[in-house]
Design a protein around this motif. Structure first.
Motif, PDB file in Angstrom:
ATOM      1  N   ARG A  61      13.627 -35.970 -53.533  1.00  0.00           N
ATOM      2  CA  ARG A  61      14.350 -34.954 -52.768  1.00  0.00           C
ATOM      3  C   ARG A  61      13.599 -34.701 -51.469  1.00  0.00           C
ATOM      4  N   VAL A  62      14.361 -34.318 -50.441  1.00  0.00           N
ATOM      5  CA  VAL A  62      13.784 -33.925 -49.159  1.00  0.00           C
ATOM      6  C   VAL A  62      14.307 -32.537 -48.807  1.00  0.00           C
ATOM      7  N   VAL A  63      13.394 -31.638 -48.509  1.00  0.00           N
ATOM      8  CA  VAL A  63      13.748 -30.305 -48.020  1.00  0.00           C
ATOM      9  C   VAL A  63      13.403 -30.293 -46.537  1.00  0.00           C
ATOM     10  N   ALA A  64      14.421 -30.219 -45.693  1.00  0.00           N
ATOM     11  CA  ALA A  64      14.228 -30.262 -44.248  1.00  0.00           C
ATOM     12  C   ALA A  64      14.514 -28.889 -43.645  1.00  0.00           C
ATOM     13  N   GLU A  65      14.304 -28.795 -42.339  1.00  0.00           N
ATOM     14  CA  GLU A  65      14.546 -27.567 -41.582  1.00  0.00           C
ATOM     15  C   GLU A  65      13.831 -26.359 -42.189  1.00  0.00           C
ATOM     16  N   ASN A  66      12.623 -26.604 -42.658  1.00  0.00           N
ATOM     17  CA  ASN A  66      11.771 -25.533 -43.190  1.00  0.00           C
ATOM     18  C   ASN A  66      12.421 -24.784 -44.355  1.00  0.00           C
ATOM     19  N   GLY A  67      13.170 -25.516 -45.157  1.00  0.00           N
ATOM     20  CA  GLY A  67      13.768 -24.923 -46.345  1.00  0.00           C
ATOM     21  C   GLY A  67      15.261 -24.706 -46.267  1.00  0.00           C
ATOM     22  N   ARG A  78      23.832 -34.372 -48.468  1.00  0.00           N
ATOM     23  CA  ARG A  78      23.150 -33.236 -47.849  1.00  0.00           C
ATOM     24  C   ARG A  78      23.743 -31.931 -48.388  1.00  0.00           C
ATOM     25  N   LYS A  79      22.911 -30.918 -48.447  1.00  0.00           N
ATOM     26  CA  LYS A  79      23.386 -29.602 -48.874  1.00  0.00           C
ATOM     27  C   LYS A  79      22.722 -28.532 -48.028  1.00  0.00           C
ATOM     28  N   ARG A 151      12.142 -24.647 -54.337  1.00  0.00           N
ATOM     29  CA  ARG A 151      12.630 -24.108 -55.606  1.00  0.00           C
ATOM     30  C   ARG A 151      14.008 -24.680 -55.941  1.00  0.00           C
ATOM     31  N   PHE A 152      14.865 -24.801 -54.935  1.00  0.00           N
ATOM     32  CA  PHE A 152      16.197 -25.358 -55.148  1.00  0.00           C
ATOM     33  C   PHE A 152      16.094 -26.826 -55.555  1.00  0.00           C
ATOM     34  N   ALA A 153      15.239 -27.585 -54.888  1.00  0.00           N
ATOM     35  CA  ALA A 153      15.077 -29.000 -55.207  1.00  0.00           C
ATOM     36  C   ALA A 153      14.534 -29.196 -56.616  1.00  0.00           C
ATOM     37  N   GLU A 156      17.210 -28.751 -59.261  1.00  0.00           N
ATOM     38  CA  GLU A 156      18.057 -29.941 -59.400  1.00  0.00           C
ATOM     39  C   GLU A 156      17.393 -31.004 -60.262  1.00  0.00           C
ATOM     40  N   LEU A 157      16.085 -31.133 -60.150  1.00  0.00           N
ATOM     41  CA  LEU A 157      15.348 -32.158 -60.883  1.00  0.00           C
ATOM     42  C   LEU A 157      14.916 -31.690 -62.270  1.00  0.00           C
ATOM     43  N   GLY A 158      15.186 -30.433 -62.607  1.00  0.00           N
ATOM     44  CA  GLY A 158      14.783 -29.905 -63.905  1.00  0.00           C
ATOM     45  C   GLY A 158      13.285 -29.731 -64.040  1.00  0.00           C
TER      46      GLY A 158
END
Length: 481
Positions: A61-67, A78-79, A151-153, A156-158
């Motif tokens: 997973r990638v968390v971009a834009e500082n979250g 994308r989400k 936390r969101f990522a 998703e990955l459990g």
């Protein structure tokens, strides 16, 4: 495996001058081959990152834009994790000549334009937050940062934050460090982040990250303990006022005494573990833990639990479980527990969870094969009124013993004789109601007398009384806010 995921910043951490060297990518690939998940958590906008970093596909997973944006490299999905910035806000800054970079949610500029940004936010009545990272000025919705995105990522990955290692270099990595279980600042990190980190690497950028990678692969960071304790689990204070704490890493403890006495201690510990974000699984033989409110209960006094249902629940990191064995016939309990513990151990190997397991009446429910292990399971609480009935390997390997009730002193002495820990020095008096004797091996501490009832509330550090100045003008404004 305790640490099952690593969350990495991009610029200044794995990347130097915007480029991730091949040998750093090779090291990350070796880490992923161990079964661990890789997450990239960056302030960069995603399209910009995709244009410069072909190795992004290695990450889960990638968390971009500082979250504010989640990206799934395997599918390209994308989400958005935040709302786009108002057009009027962008127009205001552009009209004032503020250089901008605009993402799906984030609005970024550079110093010294923060004053123009703050004034625009105030004038337009926006509830935006401004985050500084070295020379960058990032504007985001409230509550949106690297920690919220991670936390969101993880959900998703459990995965649980209690199994995550984080590494970064800048001011905006503080939230990432606070959420994660273990934090490592690379040698080129800003001083404040180094102060907050559990570990500071010897090398800069990606070479520093490779130090953490090697420690994970070799011994799950067993030889890189945190510099200072975090999420310490206080059991209470001894008679001298010193803190008595529970070992967290690869620990197991024995709680012995009558059920009504050990239950009070165990409930207090379980409550604290949940409060700290750790997942627990309780095997309850008598129904003593059915009122443990944070947990989902499987089984009743009339209906036995389902192993599959328990395992399905534990796949979610924030679900606590109590497995009630009251309806399982005595002659079938060991076989049932055996069927549950085998997949539980596999789940721990894959995810590091459940973080703690409590076995009530352990000597009665553990199958002979389970008791035959040379050492106890990690992060396990064995509860037994007759501890010498447990396998010698379990007794010899526990890190501590908690004896509850008026016979606590005799139980400590019997335990010490059984495991050859030496002759303990006991407190001058036996524990009263709501008290217990606590003794940890490999410690200079003598046996401690601890008030169990105090365990339920985390101690707060004493603060000296301060006389605070108050501004009448500001007070009036706040009362109208």
């Amino acid at each position: 495996m305790r640490y099952t995921a690593i969350a990495l910043d991009y610029d200044g951490t794995i990347a130097h001058d915007g480029v991730v060297p091949p040998h750093v990518m090779a090291g990350l690939a070796r880490l992923k081959a161990t079964g661990r998940k890789l997450l990239l958590v960056t302030g960069r906008e995603l399209d910009e990152l995709l244009g410069i970093f072909p190795g992004i596909t290695l990450f889960d997973r990638v968390v971009a834009e500082n979250g504010a944006l989640l990206y799934r490299p395997a599918t390209g999905e994308r989400k958005d994790l935040g709302e786009p910035p108002p057009d009027a806000f962008i127009a205001r800054l552009e009209a004032e000549g503020v250089p901008l970079s605009i993402g799906n949610t984030i609005v970024a500029t550079v110093r010294p334009h923060e004053n123009a940004v703050l004034q625009a936010i105030a004038d337009q009545g926006l509830e935006y937050q401004v985050i500084f990272n070295k020379g960058a000025v990032m504007v985001l919705p409230p509550g949106c940062n690297k920690a919220s995105g991670l936390r969101f990522a993880l959900a998703e990955l459990g995965l649980s934050p209690r199994n995550v290692v984080a590494s970064g270099d800048g001011e905006n990595d503080h939230a990432l460090f606070e959420l994660s279980e273990y934090s490592a600042a690379v040698a080129n990190a800003v001083p404040k982040l180094k102060d907050a980190a559990d570990h500071v690497t010897l090398h800069h950028h990606g070479d520093g990250v490779l130090e953490i990678v090697a420690g994970l692969i070799e011994n799950d960071l067993g030889e890189m303990p945190p510099r200072k304790p975090r999420r310490t689990l206080f059991l209470g204070k001894d008679e001298a006022g010193n803190d008595v704490v529970l070992p967290r890493r690869r620990a197991s403890i024995l709680a012995t005494g009558e059920p009504e006495d050990t239950r009070e201690f165990c409930m207090a510990v379980l409550e604290r573990l949940c409060k700290k974000g750790y997942q627990v699984c309780v095997l309850d033989t008598r129904g003593d833990f059915l009122d443990f409110k944070p947990a989902v209960v499987f089984g009743t006094s009339d209906n036995p639990p389902s192993v599959d249902e328990v395992l399905t629940a534990l796949e979610k990191p924030d679900v606590q479980t109590v497995v009630c064995l009251s309806a399982v016939p005595d002659e079938e309990r060991r076989a049932f527990v055996d069927r549950l513990l085998v997949p539980l151990r596999k789940l721990r190997e894959a995810t590091g969870r459940p973080h703690w397991i409590l076995l009530d009446e352990a000597s009665d429910i553990l199958h002979a094969r389970e008791q035959g292990h040379d050492s106890p399971a990690e992060n396990t609480i064995y509860v037994s009124a007759h501890p010498t009935a447990l396998a010698p390997g379990i007794l010899a390997g526990v890190h501590g013993v908690v004896a509850c009730g008026e016979d606590a002193g005799a139980m400590i002495k019997a335990f010490a004789a059984a495991v050859s820990w030496g002759s303990p020095m006991l407190p001058e008096r036996q524990p009263h109601e709501h008290e217990a004797l606590v003794w940890f091996r490999r410690s200079e501490r003598p046996v401690s007398l601890v008030a169990v009832a105090r365990v339920k509330a985390d101690p707060q550090p004493a603060k000296a009384a301060q006389t605070k100045e108050k501004s009448p003008e500001v007070g009036q404004v706040l009362r109208r806010a």
